[in-house]
Design a protein around this motif. Structure first.
Motif, PDB file in Angstrom:
ATOM      1  N   HIS A 145       0.801  -1.230   0.000  1.00 41.58           N
ATOM      2  CA  HIS A 145       0.000   0.000   0.000  1.00 41.58           C
ATOM      3  C   HIS A 145       0.830   1.275   0.000  1.00 41.58           C
ATOM      4  O   HIS A 145       0.506   2.238  -0.679  1.00 41.58           O
ATOM      5  CB  HIS A 145      -0.970   0.009   1.193  1.00 41.58           C
ATOM      6  CG  HIS A 145      -2.123  -0.905   0.997  1.00 41.58           C
ATOM      7  ND1 HIS A 145      -2.109  -2.208   1.442  1.00 41.58           N
ATOM      8  CD2 HIS A 145      -3.307  -0.726   0.368  1.00 41.58           C
ATOM      9  CE1 HIS A 145      -3.249  -2.792   1.108  1.00 41.58           C
ATOM     10  NE2 HIS A 145      -3.991  -1.915   0.448  1.00 41.58           N
ATOM     11  N   ALA A 146       1.883   1.278   0.798  1.00 40.08           N
ATOM     12  CA  ALA A 146       2.567   2.560   1.018  1.00 40.08           C
ATOM     13  C   ALA A 146       3.645   2.869  -0.028  1.00 40.08           C
ATOM     14  O   ALA A 146       3.839   4.024  -0.399  1.00 40.08           O
ATOM     15  CB  ALA A 146       3.169   2.595   2.419  1.00 40.08           C
ATOM     16  N   LEU A 147       4.342   1.833  -0.506  1.00 38.60           N
ATOM     17  CA  LEU A 147       5.458   2.144  -1.418  1.00 38.60           C
ATOM     18  C   LEU A 147       5.027   2.826  -2.713  1.00 38.60           C
ATOM     19  O   LEU A 147       5.645   3.809  -3.128  1.00 38.60           O
ATOM     20  CB  LEU A 147       6.305   0.885  -1.689  1.00 38.60           C
ATOM     21  CG  LEU A 147       7.626   0.825  -0.897  1.00 38.60           C
ATOM     22  CD1 LEU A 147       7.419   1.015   0.582  1.00 38.60           C
ATOM     23  CD2 LEU A 147       8.387  -0.463  -1.177  1.00 38.60           C
ATOM     24  N   PRO A 148       3.945   2.322  -3.353  1.00 43.78           N
ATOM     25  CA  PRO A 148       3.517   3.026  -4.580  1.00 43.78           C
ATOM     26  C   PRO A 148       3.101   4.469  -4.304  1.00 43.78           C
ATOM     27  O   PRO A 148       3.356   5.362  -5.119  1.00 43.78           O
ATOM     28  CB  PRO A 148       2.322   2.206  -5.073  1.00 43.78           C
ATOM     29  CG  PRO A 148       2.494   0.859  -4.456  1.00 43.78           C
ATOM     30  CD  PRO A 148       3.137   1.116  -3.121  1.00 43.78           C
ATOM     31  N   ALA A 149       2.484   4.706  -3.125  1.00 42.83           N
ATOM     32  CA  ALA A 149       2.064   6.073  -2.789  1.00 42.83           C
ATOM     33  C   ALA A 149       3.288   6.975  -2.621  1.00 42.83           C
ATOM     34  O   ALA A 149       3.321   8.099  -3.120  1.00 42.83           O
ATOM     35  CB  ALA A 149       1.228   6.065  -1.514  1.00 42.83           C
TER      36      ALA A 149
END
Lengths: 201, 111
Positions: B50-54
């Protein structure tokens, strides 16, 4: 190209300045200009926005840096990246002080939190045309999620991803160990992922 | 600190280190895949996914902004006759001193 902190390129230029290579200083200042511009946009106090041209702050910082770079090379008190960061922030504080001098204003000091969350929002809103609609939705979610994080989480993400400081540099700046800096970064990412899941991405 | 809190601190450290590696590779021009890290670290897979692409979007938008900005600042890209002004060196009673290049002399440095 993202700025790599005290990359081999920066190191090389610093060494050449040490050997009195005149063009190296100019190249180094040019190389750091984008970073300084981003930093000033990010950290400029609200009371200065609209009154002070950010590119003037950048220019004055570069002037200070070019005057004091010999002293930096002698002492190497920190990474070059963190050193010019400090020089730029000193300029901003000085300008804010000047701005308030002679005014009876009792305005509260603008906290960094306002500036930082706004800046993050600006960076997210400025999606490039190459981003597809789906990605823009994602960018909106990410922006919302980051805005709801605690100040301490948001700040570490800002230092790592907007200012592009390394973990070591964040550790030095916050006076914590590198592992603690990593852990704080990881915790911010964990909280970000929880917010993103809540928002249903 | 209880065992649960200690374990979650360890996971935070791992997550921080994994993200550092991922973004260092990106900045070196490599193309690390989120899935690769999701598979390698099942205990923090959800957070990575969830967080890395953001966060990658943050870095991308900054890279875009940097490359679309004029690489030479507006302020110092000035010409004064035969001189290309590079930097203001200082201000004094007599005026402002600039470092400049003399264009007709193949970029000879002058003040």
């Amino acid at each position: 190209m993202p700025i790599v902190n005290d990359s081999s390129h920066t190191q090389d230029l610093l060494n050449r300045i040490g050997r009195d290579d005149g063009s190296a200083l100019r190249q180094l200042l040019e190389y750091q200009r984008n970073y300084l511009r981003r930093l000033v946009d990010l950290r400029m106090q609200d009371d200065l926005r609209g009154r002070v041209d950010p590119s003037d702050v950048v220019q004055e910082t570069l002037l200070v840096v070019s005057k004091k770079v010999d002293d930096f090379l002698e002492r190497r008190p920190t990474s070059f990246h963190l050193w010019i960061r400090r020089k730029a922030l000193e300029r901003l504080v000085e300008m804010s002080r000047k701005h308030h001098a002679g005014k009876r204003s009792v305005r509260r000091e603008v906290t960094l939190s306002n500036a930082s969350s706004m800046a993050v929002a600006r960076h997210f809103l400025g999606t490039s045309p190459s981003h597809a609609l789906q990605q823009q939705d994602m960018a909106n979610c990410a922006r919302q999620a980051i805005q709801t994080l605690s100040e301490i989480d948001r700040e570490v993400l800002l230092l790592r991803h907007v200012e592009e400081l390394t973990n070591m540099e964040v550790a030095e700046l916050l006076e914590i160990s590198p592992d603690t800096a990593s852990r704080r970064y990881g915790r911010a990412i964990r909280h970000l992922s929880e917010k993103l899941i809540e928002l249903g991405t | 600190m209880n065992a649960h809190a200690a374990a979650s601190q360890d996971l935070d450290l791992l997550l921080g280190q994994v993200a550092t590696e991922f973004f260092e590779r990106l900045s070196r021009g490599e193309t690390p895949q989120v899935d690769e890290y999701v598979q390698r670290h099942p205990e923090i897979a959800e957070m990575i996914r969830h967080a890395l692409p953001a966060l990658q979007m943050v870095s991308d938008s900054i890279a875009d902004a940097s490359s679309s900005a004029p690489s030479l600042g507006e302020k110092h890209e000035k010409r004064l006759g035969d001189f290309h002004i590079l930097y203001e060196l200082g201000r004094g009673g007599m005026g402002i001193v600039y470092e400049a290049e003399q264009i007709s002399m193949g970029g000879r440095k002058v003040a």
